[in-house]
Enzyme design. Sequence first.
Site, PDB file in Angstrom:
ATOM      1  N   ARG A  52       1.609 -10.987  10.216  1.00 32.43           N
ATOM      2  CA  ARG A  52       2.930 -10.391  10.436  1.00 32.43           C
ATOM      3  C   ARG A  52       4.029 -11.340   9.976  1.00 32.43           C
ATOM      4  O   ARG A  52       5.175 -10.913   9.801  1.00 32.43           O
ATOM      5  CB  ARG A  52       3.161 -10.080  11.929  1.00 32.43           C
ATOM      6  CG  ARG A  52       2.231  -9.085  12.609  1.00 32.43           C
ATOM      7  CD  ARG A  52       2.056  -7.824  11.841  1.00 32.43           C
ATOM      8  NE  ARG A  52       0.881  -7.912  10.982  1.00 32.43           N
ATOM      9  CZ  ARG A  52       0.607  -7.088   9.990  1.00 32.43           C
ATOM     10  NH1 ARG A  52       1.443  -6.115   9.691  1.00 32.43           N
ATOM     11  NH2 ARG A  52      -0.485  -7.227   9.259  1.00 32.43           N
ATOM     12  N   LYS A  70       0.819  -1.220   0.000  1.00 29.63           N
ATOM     13  CA  LYS A  70       0.000   0.000   0.000  1.00 29.63           C
ATOM     14  C   LYS A  70       0.852   1.270   0.000  1.00 29.63           C
ATOM     15  O   LYS A  70       0.501   2.245  -0.661  1.00 29.63           O
ATOM     16  CB  LYS A  70      -0.952   0.010   1.197  1.00 29.63           C
ATOM     17  CG  LYS A  70      -0.298   0.174   2.553  1.00 29.63           C
ATOM     18  CD  LYS A  70      -1.343   0.212   3.653  1.00 29.63           C
ATOM     19  CE  LYS A  70      -0.699   0.349   5.021  1.00 29.63           C
ATOM     20  NZ  LYS A  70       0.003   1.624   5.192  1.00 29.63           N
ATOM     21  N   THR A  71       1.974   1.264   0.724  1.00 27.93           N
ATOM     22  CA  THR A  71       2.826   2.465   0.739  1.00 27.93           C
ATOM     23  C   THR A  71       3.387   2.724  -0.652  1.00 27.93           C
ATOM     24  O   THR A  71       3.479   3.876  -1.103  1.00 27.93           O
ATOM     25  CB  THR A  71       3.965   2.310   1.760  1.00 27.93           C
ATOM     26  OG1 THR A  71       3.411   2.027   3.047  1.00 27.93           O
ATOM     27  CG2 THR A  71       4.794   3.570   1.834  1.00 27.93           C
ATOM     28  N   ASP A  89      -3.804   7.552   4.837  1.00 25.76           N
ATOM     29  CA  ASP A  89      -3.365   6.173   5.034  1.00 25.76           C
ATOM     30  C   ASP A  89      -4.066   5.588   6.259  1.00 25.76           C
ATOM     31  O   ASP A  89      -4.487   6.328   7.162  1.00 25.76           O
ATOM     32  CB  ASP A  89      -1.843   6.157   5.231  1.00 25.76           C
ATOM     33  CG  ASP A  89      -1.258   4.765   5.115  1.00 25.76           C
ATOM     34  OD1 ASP A  89      -1.973   3.843   4.676  1.00 25.76           O
ATOM     35  OD2 ASP A  89      -0.070   4.600   5.455  1.00 25.76           O
ATOM     36  N   GLU A  90      -4.184   4.268   6.323  1.00 21.74           N
ATOM     37  CA  GLU A  90      -4.789   3.564   7.466  1.00 21.74           C
ATOM     38  C   GLU A  90      -6.169   4.142   7.795  1.00 21.74           C
ATOM     39  O   GLU A  90      -6.494   4.409   8.957  1.00 21.74           O
ATOM     40  CB  GLU A  90      -3.867   3.644   8.691  1.00 21.74           C
ATOM     41  CG  GLU A  90      -2.457   3.121   8.469  1.00 21.74           C
ATOM     42  CD  GLU A  90      -2.377   1.596   8.386  1.00 21.74           C
ATOM     43  OE1 GLU A  90      -3.437   0.945   8.395  1.00 21.74           O
ATOM     44  OE2 GLU A  90      -1.263   1.074   8.279  1.00 21.74           O
ATOM     45  N   GLN A 117      -8.027  -5.103   9.377  1.00 22.82           N
ATOM     46  CA  GLN A 117      -6.950  -4.742  10.301  1.00 22.82           C
ATOM     47  C   GLN A 117      -7.338  -3.583  11.216  1.00 22.82           C
ATOM     48  O   GLN A 117      -6.478  -2.888  11.752  1.00 22.82           O
ATOM     49  CB  GLN A 117      -5.677  -4.391   9.524  1.00 22.82           C
ATOM     50  CG  GLN A 117      -5.120  -5.557   8.724  1.00 22.82           C
ATOM     51  CD  GLN A 117      -3.786  -5.220   8.070  1.00 22.82           C
ATOM     52  OE1 GLN A 117      -2.748  -5.149   8.727  1.00 22.82           O
ATOM     53  NE2 GLN A 117      -3.822  -4.996   6.771  1.00 22.82           N
TER      54      GLN A 117
END
Length: 744
Positions: free
Chosen positions: A617, A38-39, A230-231, A261
Amino acid sequence: MPNTAADPILANLNPPQHEAVTYGDGPLLIFAGAGSGKTRVLTHRIAYLMREGGARAEEILAVTFTNKAANEMKERIGRLVGRGVRAMWVGTFHAICARILRADGEAIGIPSNYVIFDTEDQLTVVGDCLKELGISTANGSGNSRLKPNTVLGRISDAKNDLLDPDDFAKEARTPDEQTIAKIYRMYQEHLRANNALDFDDLIMKTVELLQGCPQVLGALHARFRYVFVDEYQDINLAQYRFVTLLAQAHRNLCVVGDDDQSIYTWRGADSRLLLRFERDYPEAHVVKLEQNYRSPQTILDAAYHVICRNKTRKEKRLWTERAGGDRLQCYRAADEHGEAAFIARMIRDLVRHQRVRYKEVAVLYRINALSRVLEQMMISQGIPYRIVGGLKFFARKEIKDIIAYLRVLYNPDDTVSLRRIINVPTRGIGATTLSRLEELAAEQRVSLFQMLLRVDETDLAARAQGAVRTFATMMAGFMELAGQATITELIGRIITDSGYEQMLLEEGTVQARTRLENIRELLSESQEFEAQAEDDEGRSLRAFLEQISLVTEIEETEEGEDAVTLMTLHAAKGLEFPVVFLTGMEEGVFPLARAVMSGNANDLEEERRLCYVGITRAGTHLYCTLSESRTLFGATTYNNAPSRFLRDIPDELIVPAEDGYAPRPAAPTWDGTDATRHAPAAEAIILEASPRDAGAFKAGDRVRHKAFGDGMVLAIQGSTRVTVNFPRLGTKTLDLTFAPLEKL
């Protein structure tokens, strides 16, 4: 798709990433699964808009949740476009709002030299308010529920929901809520008197500014054509309103998030705001990023089987070109010490035989209390480790003391900071003298610092006057120095001239030496800050204090250290490790018993999302561990049922680790029911104190527990402890002092 191999912006993008990067104007919603890049998509989209869409850097605003993410985003964009990045606004919600308030806050009565109170400062203010209202927080008092932490949490919730003291008072129903409404009003008055804002104010007040001052909002609309967030699944109502106001003119709002998430409901986040984006922006274009670049397919499949049971989610399923992969290894230990020993044994084996580095391993747990035994095992086995979430550098007393000096120099009206350092080191200004000075300041309607400057006009004893005069003269000298010296020079003078360094040298203990090393490390921090600043304003005391106030916990960890990372699942969000251990995978521990027992489906769905975050993770190896028995919060539980999250994962994805795990154990119970079905088991639940004598019970008695239900006494241990088998939960040893039983 055209050949983009030589294009640094479009090269190596998969089709959905390419679609998101090259989409034109208008609202854009990107569902970005864990490890889906995503970044990369965000930064490449910004670079693409600058190159192909004619967007100028100063027209772009990107909002993140951590300074680390903001810096990474800016660096990546700089590498792609190589120009103009400094003019771009990239930062956290708090940093962006603080910047807006510095420039235009005076329109709603916020002076530009306000300070930001951190959590400790806020608790101090709340404590002062409780004292003024005559509310004792001592155990056993009628108001013992109104602890400063509790009150501050309710005030924070109110601000996240954009409720000012008047709004909160109107909604208060219970006596506690009505009392908190009074404290909230007093708390805000104290902040105003100290020329201070708290973190929640930064966003709430910015929303107030934008809603009440069309000219300020119009100027921001004229500047920012494109807004990125973001997020987005982690935003609260105040943040949502802020973003909506900024984007309403051009509607070029691009948000990236993953409802699977969303794990911060407890601090105000509302994943429903992500899911309602398409309703807010009917013309929005939606892209799903489901290709994962972190984990093998086995781990992704396990994560999907856990998360797919949530009803309030957008359907998506991660996949990867890394087919197969090792199955999850699960280990069921006899107790928590055996669990920790297994983890240590596996880590040593991975390091010795599989060339894994310690820093590539993370041990994750649902609650901090589980770290104690794990930490002891790491020490005994000589395994280097670090705990994320321990005492932060800027939270240490000695650092906060020096920062308090700086804050008073910047804002003499900051009474909270002034109180902290007026007699540190000890200089003869005791509690009685301080109390009298505060009384006189209130009578004369001046700040405490102004009262110090008028000490010769007070009725204080000559000795007290002399001590106060010396302190005020010293602070005046520091203020004069602040206008000429660098921050590093100023801090150095404060450390020496205040007597702080001498105090620690005279103490001479190991702890004192450590504290002295810490405050000297602050000089390194200030030097780095000054070296990175772009201009004099960037090197100012205001900028330094603001940066310190906005530092986040995860950014303070020593990431380069070769050590195993121990952290909660919440702290692990956004990170990745080749090897992950998920510990305490038992009903009642994970998911927590209170989430199961609350009756609120949202609580259990959040626990499931937290498990999904933990699983995803892992980059190569994933271990899940649980204990047959566990002592936690002073209570021991037996025959603990495996977490429902483990039972959600198909057997073909799990392999027993060594000989310590049965995928579907069936623990016998006194009435023949299956104790392994979904039910809470291990969280110690403390009820109201009601001392009972274990002699009132005998083995075979049928009993009832308020939380655990009906059970049978198996054994008596001492005068207050009994062992009970509960059909739904397994065997528990209870202390009747805290967990009263009723005989049936």
